[in-house]
Design a protein around this motif. Structure first.
Motif: not given
Length: 88
Positions: A37-40, A71-72, A78-79, A85-86
């Protein structure tokens, strides 16, 4: 879109209460938002499409009409965000 950051101080928001619209039952507490949910919104869509395409970057490139390296790189970003966030 679900707000995830405070509009005043920009701290990460937390879920305090949820309510069932059908019966009115409420659940309250202090819950963290899921990391996805924290991603755009675009990043969330990317993750959803990636899963639906069985994790195929080749299929994602075709779907988004982008090159495989682009795309990579999107997936790498994102990763990186999810890893950050972790550790918070």
């Amino acid at each position: 879109m679900l707000p995830v950051y405070c509009p005043s101080c920009h701290a990460q928001l937390r879920v305090r209460r949820m309510q069932c619209e059908q019966c009115g039952t409420e659940v309250s507490g202090n819950y963290e938002l899921p990391e996805l949910a924290l991603l755009s919104p675009d990043e969330q869509l990317f993750v959803l499409q990636f899963v639906k395409n069985s994790g195929s970057l080749k299929e994602m490139a075709a779907l988004r009409r982008l090159s495989y390296p682009t795309v990579r790189n999107m997936l790498n970003e994102i990763i990186f965000k999810l890893n950050a966030y972790e550790t918070k």
